[in-house]
Design a protein around this motif. Structure first.
Motif, PDB file in Angstrom:
ATOM      1  N   SER A 106      43.489  12.368 -21.760  1.00 33.78           N
ATOM      2  CA  SER A 106      43.985  12.556 -20.399  1.00 33.78           C
ATOM      3  C   SER A 106      45.422  13.060 -20.389  1.00 33.78           C
ATOM      4  O   SER A 106      45.833  13.770 -19.466  1.00 33.78           O
ATOM      5  CB  SER A 106      43.916  11.245 -19.612  1.00 33.78           C
ATOM      6  OG  SER A 106      42.595  10.869 -19.377  1.00 33.78           O
ATOM      7  N   PRO A 122      38.949  19.604 -18.832  1.00 33.29           N
ATOM      8  CA  PRO A 122      38.577  19.724 -17.412  1.00 33.29           C
ATOM      9  C   PRO A 122      37.252  19.025 -17.118  1.00 33.29           C
ATOM     10  O   PRO A 122      36.361  18.966 -17.964  1.00 33.29           O
ATOM     11  CB  PRO A 122      38.452  21.241 -17.218  1.00 33.29           C
ATOM     12  CG  PRO A 122      38.113  21.770 -18.574  1.00 33.29           C
ATOM     13  CD  PRO A 122      38.848  20.889 -19.547  1.00 33.29           C
ATOM     14  N   LEU A 123      37.142  18.486 -15.922  1.00 33.85           N
ATOM     15  CA  LEU A 123      35.918  17.815 -15.490  1.00 33.85           C
ATOM     16  C   LEU A 123      35.293  18.551 -14.303  1.00 33.85           C
ATOM     17  O   LEU A 123      34.695  17.927 -13.419  1.00 33.85           O
ATOM     18  CB  LEU A 123      36.212  16.352 -15.117  1.00 33.85           C
ATOM     19  CG  LEU A 123      36.712  15.444 -16.236  1.00 33.85           C
ATOM     20  CD1 LEU A 123      36.972  14.033 -15.723  1.00 33.85           C
ATOM     21  CD2 LEU A 123      35.716  15.409 -17.396  1.00 33.85           C
ATOM     22  N   ASP A 124      35.431  19.863 -14.296  1.00 33.94           N
ATOM     23  CA  ASP A 124      34.868  20.665 -13.205  1.00 33.94           C
ATOM     24  C   ASP A 124      33.360  20.479 -13.134  1.00 33.94           C
ATOM     25  O   ASP A 124      32.658  20.533 -14.145  1.00 33.94           O
ATOM     26  CB  ASP A 124      35.185  22.155 -13.420  1.00 33.94           C
ATOM     27  CG  ASP A 124      36.685  22.424 -13.448  1.00 33.94           C
ATOM     28  OD1 ASP A 124      37.427  21.611 -12.859  1.00 33.94           O
ATOM     29  OD2 ASP A 124      37.098  23.426 -14.065  1.00 33.94           O
ATOM     30  N   GLU A 138      31.723  17.802 -12.424  1.00 28.67           N
ATOM     31  CA  GLU A 138      31.270  16.439 -12.696  1.00 28.67           C
ATOM     32  C   GLU A 138      31.349  15.577 -11.434  1.00 28.67           C
ATOM     33  O   GLU A 138      32.059  15.910 -10.490  1.00 28.67           O
ATOM     34  CB  GLU A 138      32.106  15.809 -13.818  1.00 28.67           C
ATOM     35  CG  GLU A 138      31.964  16.504 -15.158  1.00 28.67           C
ATOM     36  CD  GLU A 138      30.573  16.358 -15.773  1.00 28.67           C
ATOM     37  OE1 GLU A 138      29.833  15.433 -15.348  1.00 28.67           O
ATOM     38  OE2 GLU A 138      30.228  17.156 -16.650  1.00 28.67           O
ATOM     39  N   THR A 182      32.716  12.758 -11.100  1.00 28.33           N
ATOM     40  CA  THR A 182      33.989  12.051 -11.015  1.00 28.33           C
ATOM     41  C   THR A 182      35.084  12.882 -11.658  1.00 28.33           C
ATOM     42  O   THR A 182      34.828  13.647 -12.598  1.00 28.33           O
ATOM     43  CB  THR A 182      33.909  10.675 -11.715  1.00 28.33           C
ATOM     44  OG1 THR A 182      35.169   9.997 -11.601  1.00 28.33           O
ATOM     45  CG2 THR A 182      33.579  10.829 -13.191  1.00 28.33           C
ATOM     46  N   GLN A 183      36.285  12.730 -11.146  1.00 29.45           N
ATOM     47  CA  GLN A 183      37.450  13.369 -11.750  1.00 29.45           C
ATOM     48  C   GLN A 183      38.316  12.331 -12.472  1.00 29.45           C
ATOM     49  O   GLN A 183      39.390  12.661 -12.962  1.00 29.45           O
ATOM     50  CB  GLN A 183      38.279  14.091 -10.682  1.00 29.45           C
ATOM     51  CG  GLN A 183      37.566  15.291 -10.076  1.00 29.45           C
ATOM     52  CD  GLN A 183      37.187  16.333 -11.123  1.00 29.45           C
ATOM     53  OE1 GLN A 183      38.041  16.817 -11.861  1.00 29.45           O
ATOM     54  NE2 GLN A 183      35.896  16.669 -11.194  1.00 29.45           N
ATOM     55  N   ASN A 184      37.841  11.107 -12.493  1.00 24.79           N
ATOM     56  CA  ASN A 184      38.512  10.028 -13.217  1.00 24.79           C
ATOM     57  C   ASN A 184      38.039  10.079 -14.665  1.00 24.79           C
ATOM     58  O   ASN A 184      36.882   9.743 -14.949  1.00 24.79           O
ATOM     59  CB  ASN A 184      38.184   8.685 -12.571  1.00 24.79           C
ATOM     60  CG  ASN A 184      38.941   7.528 -13.188  1.00 24.79           C
ATOM     61  OD1 ASN A 184      39.164   7.480 -14.402  1.00 24.79           O
ATOM     62  ND2 ASN A 184      39.335   6.572 -12.368  1.00 24.79           N
ATOM     63  N   PHE A 185      38.910  10.483 -15.571  1.00 25.30           N
ATOM     64  CA  PHE A 185      38.481  10.681 -16.947  1.00 25.30           C
ATOM     65  C   PHE A 185      38.013   9.385 -17.597  1.00 25.30           C
ATOM     66  O   PHE A 185      37.065   9.386 -18.385  1.00 25.30           O
ATOM     67  CB  PHE A 185      39.604  11.296 -17.787  1.00 25.30           C
ATOM     68  CG  PHE A 185      39.166  11.631 -19.187  1.00 25.30           C
ATOM     69  CD1 PHE A 185      38.469  12.798 -19.435  1.00 25.30           C
ATOM     70  CD2 PHE A 185      39.421  10.777 -20.252  1.00 25.30           C
ATOM     71  CE1 PHE A 185      38.035  13.111 -20.713  1.00 25.30           C
ATOM     72  CE2 PHE A 185      38.990  11.073 -21.526  1.00 25.30           C
ATOM     73  CZ  PHE A 185      38.300  12.251 -21.761  1.00 25.30           C
ATOM     74  N   SER A 208      33.016  17.670 -20.929  1.00 23.68           N
ATOM     75  CA  SER A 208      31.914  17.989 -20.024  1.00 23.68           C
ATOM     76  C   SER A 208      31.111  19.174 -20.545  1.00 23.68           C
ATOM     77  O   SER A 208      31.664  20.075 -21.181  1.00 23.68           O
ATOM     78  CB  SER A 208      32.472  18.317 -18.633  1.00 23.68           C
ATOM     79  OG  SER A 208      31.493  18.901 -17.814  1.00 23.68           O
TER      80      SER A 208
END
Length: 263
Positions: free
Chosen positions: A55, A61-63, A65, A67-70, A197
């Protein structure tokens, strides 16, 4: 064999399995002041380490997904992975580590593997319960999709059991098997989308990633906790689970009669 004797034998095996599971859990925490709390502390420690590294030091990147909470994204993948890693790695040496039981008691050796797989699931279940509570508190839990765990967990258990059977039998004859399995597991972690991801993978490599059975399992867990669909096919997971049970069981059946002599 009569029906009565068959039922009696099954009951005996279930009793032995239960005792083995209890024995494994007790021996795991023997002399420990915190006991079962380590089942929660170990995954939380790994979560903190991975969250810090990926983090703040290496951002993925969590595009696309849910959730954007890693930390949430990561823990969804760590939970099944840790249970599989523990179940497979410990099962690989299940026969050689319990040579006295196999030789003296003529214990059905399959029960040794099954007890370790069940123990790994019980160990992981502590983290699952805590994770569900945390998700509910922060408002990211999808209660409606939690029944997907009823699909994910049996597939995970069957895959782990099949792999464990094959490795346990092979390791009794070739003692390098358990060490080689450890190397494969280390590599398997990094080719599974646990810390990244699937949406961040270049298209030319995504097809190979999708053939990894754990990709489907990890995203099945994410769908169970967070809702939404599974962005990859579950066919590789189903195929790998069936293959592991069939071939692992067949290899074990072929080699089991010589286990006592080899160990």
């Amino acid at each position: 064999m009569t029906i009565a004797s068959s039922v009696s034998r099954r009951r005996q095996h279930l009793f032995l399995l239960r005792e083995l599971v209890v024995r494994n859990v007790r021996s795991r925490y023997a002399g420990s002041a915190l006991g079962l709390a380590w089942s929660l502390l170990n995954p939380l420690w790994q979560l903190l380490l991975f969250t810090y590294v990926f983090s703040f030091l290496l951002r993925f990147p969590l595009d696309g997904e849910r959730t954007q909470n890693f930390a949430v994204f990561l823990f969804c993948g760590l939970l099944p992975w840790m249970a599989i890693h523990e179940g497979v790695s410990r099962s690989a040496s299940a026969i050689t580590d319990n040579a006295d039981l196999v030789k003296k008691m003529r214990l059905p050796a399959e029960l040794l593997v099954a007890s370790l797989v069940i123990g790994a699931l019980l160990h992981a279940s502590v983290g699952v319960v805590a994770f569900v509570v945390i998700l509910a508190v922060i408002g990211e839990l999808s209660v409606a999709s939690l029944p997907l765990l009823l699909v994910a967990v049996p597939l995970q258990a069957a895959l782990t059991f099949g792999l464990g059977l094959g490795l346990a039998a092979a390791n009794a004859y070739f003692r390098d098997t358990a060490q080689a399995a450890g190397l494969v597991l280390n590599a398997w972690f990094f080719v599974t989308p646990i810390i990244y991801s699937v949406n961040a993978i270049p298209a030319q490599y995504l097809r190979f990633l999708e053939w990894n059975p754990l990709t489907g399992l990890v995203y099945l867990y994410r769908a169970a906790f967070l809702g939404g669909g599974v962005p990859v096919s579950l066919a590789p997971l189903l195929a790998a689970t069936i293959a592991a049970v069939v071939f692992g069981g067949a290899l074990f059946a072929r080699l089991k009669h010589g286990l006592a002599d080899e160990i």
